[in-house]
Design a protein around this motif. Structure first.
Motif, PDB file in Angstrom:
ATOM      1  N   LEU A  93       0.822  -1.222   0.000  1.00 17.79           N
ATOM      2  CA  LEU A  93       0.000   0.000   0.000  1.00 17.79           C
ATOM      3  C   LEU A  93       0.848   1.260   0.000  1.00 17.79           C
ATOM      4  O   LEU A  93       0.544   2.248  -0.641  1.00 17.79           O
ATOM      5  CB  LEU A  93      -0.899   0.009   1.249  1.00 17.79           C
ATOM      6  N   ASN A  94       1.965   1.221   0.765  1.00 12.22           N
ATOM      7  CA  ASN A  94       2.805   2.415   0.884  1.00 12.22           C
ATOM      8  C   ASN A  94       3.877   2.466  -0.194  1.00 12.22           C
ATOM      9  O   ASN A  94       4.908   3.092  -0.013  1.00 12.22           O
ATOM     10  CB  ASN A  94       3.461   2.453   2.268  1.00 12.22           C
ATOM     11  N   TYR A  96       5.944   0.218  -1.012  1.00 15.62           N
ATOM     12  CA  TYR A  96       7.125  -0.607  -0.753  1.00 15.62           C
ATOM     13  C   TYR A  96       7.198  -1.654  -1.847  1.00 15.62           C
ATOM     14  O   TYR A  96       6.225  -2.344  -2.131  1.00 15.62           O
ATOM     15  CB  TYR A  96       7.005  -1.281   0.622  1.00 15.62           C
ATOM     16  N   GLN A 153       0.811  -5.315   4.122  1.00 16.50           N
ATOM     17  CA  GLN A 153      -0.106  -4.468   3.319  1.00 16.50           C
ATOM     18  C   GLN A 153       0.094  -4.735   1.833  1.00 16.50           C
ATOM     19  O   GLN A 153       0.111  -3.830   0.999  1.00 16.50           O
ATOM     20  CB  GLN A 153       0.131  -2.979   3.650  1.00 16.50           C
TER      21      GLN A 153
ATOM     22  N   GLN B  52       9.630   6.024   7.922  1.00 17.98           N
ATOM     23  CA  GLN B  52       8.368   5.688   7.260  1.00 17.98           C
ATOM     24  C   GLN B  52       7.184   6.327   7.976  1.00 17.98           C
ATOM     25  O   GLN B  52       6.255   6.842   7.346  1.00 17.98           O
ATOM     26  CB  GLN B  52       8.194   4.162   7.227  1.00 17.98           C
ATOM     27  N   GLU B  56       4.596   8.967   6.304  1.00 19.51           N
ATOM     28  CA  GLU B  56       3.145   8.770   6.246  1.00 19.51           C
ATOM     29  C   GLU B  56       2.420   9.957   6.900  1.00 19.51           C
ATOM     30  O   GLU B  56       1.349  10.370   6.435  1.00 19.51           O
ATOM     31  CB  GLU B  56       2.745   7.460   6.909  1.00 19.51           C
ATOM     32  N   LEU B  75      -6.922   6.167   3.093  1.00 20.85           N
ATOM     33  CA  LEU B  75      -5.759   5.308   2.903  1.00 20.85           C
ATOM     34  C   LEU B  75      -4.576   5.862   3.705  1.00 20.85           C
ATOM     35  O   LEU B  75      -3.866   5.120   4.399  1.00 20.85           O
ATOM     36  CB  LEU B  75      -5.406   5.240   1.407  1.00 20.85           C
ATOM     37  N   ARG B  76      -4.416   7.207   3.643  1.00 22.23           N
ATOM     38  CA  ARG B  76      -3.281   7.828   4.350  1.00 22.23           C
ATOM     39  C   ARG B  76      -3.415   7.677   5.868  1.00 22.23           C
ATOM     40  O   ARG B  76      -2.447   7.423   6.573  1.00 22.23           O
ATOM     41  CB  ARG B  76      -3.188   9.320   3.969  1.00 22.23           C
ATOM     42  N   LEU B  79      -2.567   4.081   6.732  1.00 23.09           N
ATOM     43  CA  LEU B  79      -1.136   3.814   6.697  1.00 23.09           C
ATOM     44  C   LEU B  79      -0.430   4.430   7.899  1.00 23.09           C
ATOM     45  O   LEU B  79       0.445   3.795   8.511  1.00 23.09           O
ATOM     46  CB  LEU B  79      -0.526   4.360   5.394  1.00 23.09           C
ATOM     47  N   ARG B  83       1.682   2.520  10.835  1.00 22.77           N
ATOM     48  CA  ARG B  83       3.071   2.816  11.233  1.00 22.77           C
ATOM     49  C   ARG B  83       3.170   3.078  12.735  1.00 22.77           C
ATOM     50  O   ARG B  83       4.120   2.654  13.386  1.00 22.77           O
ATOM     51  CB  ARG B  83       3.594   4.030  10.449  1.00 22.77           C
TER      52      ARG B  83
END
Lengths: 160, 444
Positions: A93-94, A96, A153, B52, B56, B75-76, B79, B83
């Motif tokens: 998702l990020n 990666y 993810q 990371q 984010e 989505l953000r 995420l 994290r």
């Protein structure tokens, strides 16, 4: 005529109800591209549910203890998509991105895990899909080069 | 002092071996520890994990300020929550706590979840919250990195120490091993020298013995000449004296008798010389037997006949060959065997009373061929039996009888050359049995 009309309505209603209940099941979890059937294969939760599920307990580098993971084997997913190639580029998702040799999935029972310790993995944790290696069963897997392939993810796989 | 030297030396050696092995074990243990610590674990990737989280947070801030569509914002948020969750997981949280960075990082996730846009959270408050979080994270990011490198350096230091320790142990083991090798080489050299000395001493001893035997031999030879050479010479001298005496010239009868006596004396001297020469050849190893299968009966018969043809019928008439049931075959050299039998017969004739019987009995005993020469003479005392085969040995009672003292030793030498032997034993009822044994074969 009325009977026909009623029947039609019933069918329509049934379709709607069934469709609603299947909304979750039809959600695409993984997209496979590259050397797969027809160039692109979508894997939904329903597809995964139809496959053989497996369970492994293993230590991980980012959690304590040995969580119990449940999901389907990566090689089963690739087989379902009729993938042919040497490498899978996994994307999360990020964004990666990492290349994983397909031999990993043949040599080890690598899991596309959907549950950890009985709880469903979500995007707010490491879900919906986490690539999990049986790290405790093979000494060679306790290595940073394999740890990097534990993609969480996970959303897409590109086969080449 | 010398009694202690042995255990001390062994103690030293054992100590060296123990030191050597012990140091090697230490080195091996350290190398194993180094190998175990050389793995890189993903936990040590905190800089990346922390970065990371920071990214984010920024991504969410950007999405909020751009007024992005709800799905993108969602989505953000997801995420960023994931994290923050990761930072709260065991290994990561412990790292932050140990680094003293955990403080100020709690509560952000809970607040974020409370402002979840999916649950109609206020976007403006959310943006403020995320901006504050970004500031906190930025303030700690460099310290996370510093802490991480600090840990890595400490780990490398530890590895370096282990490595040095292993190296020192190996060098120590090397020195101990070199000392051990030097000791062993020195010991080996001394052992070789001792072995050479021993061989030399052995050879000297043997040389000495031979010299002693030789000098004893010379003494006996002198003795022999005194008795055995002088006697015939005296006989010849007396005969010559009688023939050349002034006065009555000798009759032809007297001349013949004296000539016969002289010739017999000369023959004795020749025989004596022959025996001595053959003995010398045997001693030199110049006699090589020509072995073959031969009839021992026939060799014995030939020996008896030769003795008769030498003109001693009157004395050999009492020698009887008594063959067994079957013919006796021996693996021997017929000439040497004949020589032995002639010698034994000569002895028997010489030492037994003139009218007594002498039996020659060839026979088998298992794989051996045997020929016994039995006389009814006076026999030999135990002392005489014990020294009968020494060179120049003569029985004290027979000093005046002709004989070299070489006959029996020579005969035994010849028998042994053919793989056999010669023994003497008293005969039942008086007399002596000389037994020649040879490798035999039962005739078909």
């Amino acid at each position: 005529m009325r009977v026909m009309e009623r029947l039609l309505r019933l069918v329509l209603a049934a379709t709607l109800v069934l469709g609603a209940s299947r909304a979750m099941a039809d959600e695409v979890l993984l997209t496979l591209t590259g050397a797969v059937r027809d160039g692109q294969v979508m894997i939904t939760r329903a597809d995964l549910d139809a496959m053989d599920w497996h369970e492994i307990s293993t230590s991980t580098t980012v959690t304590d203890g040995q969580p119990r993971f449940r999901g389907v084997l990566m090689r089963d997913i690739l087989a379902r998509a009729e993938a042919s190639g040497d490498t899978v580029t996994a994307q999360a998702l990020n964004d990666y991105i990492i290349d994983i040799p397909i031999d990993d999935f043949r040599n080890f029972d690598v899991l596309a895990a959907l549950y950890m310790d009985g709880a469903a993995l979500t995007p707010r944790d490491k879900g919906p899909v986490w690539i999990v290696y049986p790290r405790d069963d093979h000494g060679v897997l306790a290595d940073i080069r394999y740890d990097m392939r534990w993609v969480w993810q996970l959303t897409a796989l590109h086969v080449q | 002092m010398t009694r202690l030297a042995g255990p001390l030396r062994y103690g030293g050696l054992s100590a060296l071996i123990v030191v050597c092995l012990g140091l090697l074990v230490v080195a091996a243990a350290n190398i194993v520890r180094i190998e175990r610590q050389m793995q890189i674990s993903a936990t040590e990737n905190m800089t990346w994990t922390f970065g990371q989280t920071q990214i984010e947070a920024l991504n969410l801030a950007v999405a909020l300020s751009n007024d992005a569509d709800p799905a993108e914002v969602q989505l953000r948020v997801d995420l960023l929550v994931s994290r923050l969750n990761l930072l709260r997981d065991g290994p990561q949280w412990r790292f932050l706590q140990q680094a003293g960075l955990a403080e100020g990082l709690t509560g952000w996730r809970e607040r974020l979840l409370a402002l979840d846009p999916a649950e109609d959270g206020d976007r403006a408050v959310l943006a403020e919250h995320v901006a504050a979080l970004s500031t906190v994270l930025r303030g700690k990011a460099s310290r996370v990195m510093t802490r991480e490198w600090q840990l890595q350096s400490e780990r490398l230091d530890r590895l370096g120490q282990l490595h040095l320790l292993a190296l020192a142990a190996i060098v120590g083991a090397l020195i101990a091993g070199a000392a051990l090798a030097a000791l062993l080489i020195d010991r080996e050299r001394r052992l070789t020298r001792a072995r050479v000395d021993l061989l030399r001493a052995d050879r000297l001893q043997r040389d000495l013995n031979r010299e002693r035997t030789a000098s004893e031999g010379y003494r006996r030879l002198t003795d022999l000449i005194a008795h055995q050479v002088r006697t015939p010479l005296a006989v010849i001298d007396s005969a010559m004296h009688r023939l050349t005496r002034p006065g009555n010239p000798p009759t032809p009868e007297v001349i013949r008798t004296k000539a016969e006596v002289s010739r017999e004396a000369v023959a004795r001297l020749v025989r004596l010389t022959d025996t001595a020469l053959l003995m010398a050849r045997v001693d030199r190893g110049a006699v090589a037997p020509k072995l073959g299968c031969h009839d021992l009966d026939r060799i014995a018969t030939a020996a008896i006949e030769e003795m008769q043809s030498a003109g001693k019928e009157q004395r050999t008439g009492r020698v009887t060959l008594r063959p067994g049931n079957s013919r006796v075959t021996a693996i021997c050299d017929p000439v040497l065997t004949g020589e032995i039998l002639a010698n034994l017969l000569g002895n028997a004739l010489l030492y037994s009373p003139p009218e007594s019987e002498i039996d020659v009995r060839p026979m088998h005993s298992g794989d051996l061929a045997i020929c016994d020469v039995c006389d009814q003479g006076p026999g030999m005392t135990d002392e005489e039996l014990a020294s009968a085969f020494d060179n120049f040995a003569r029985g004290a009672r027979h000093r005046d009888l002709p004989g070299s003292g070489l006959g029996l030793p020579l005969a035994r030498h010849l028998a042994r050359l053919q793989g056999g032997d010669l023994t003497l034993k008293p005969r039942e009822g008086g007399g002596l049995v000389a037994r020649l044994t040879l490798p035999g074969k039962v005739a078909a």
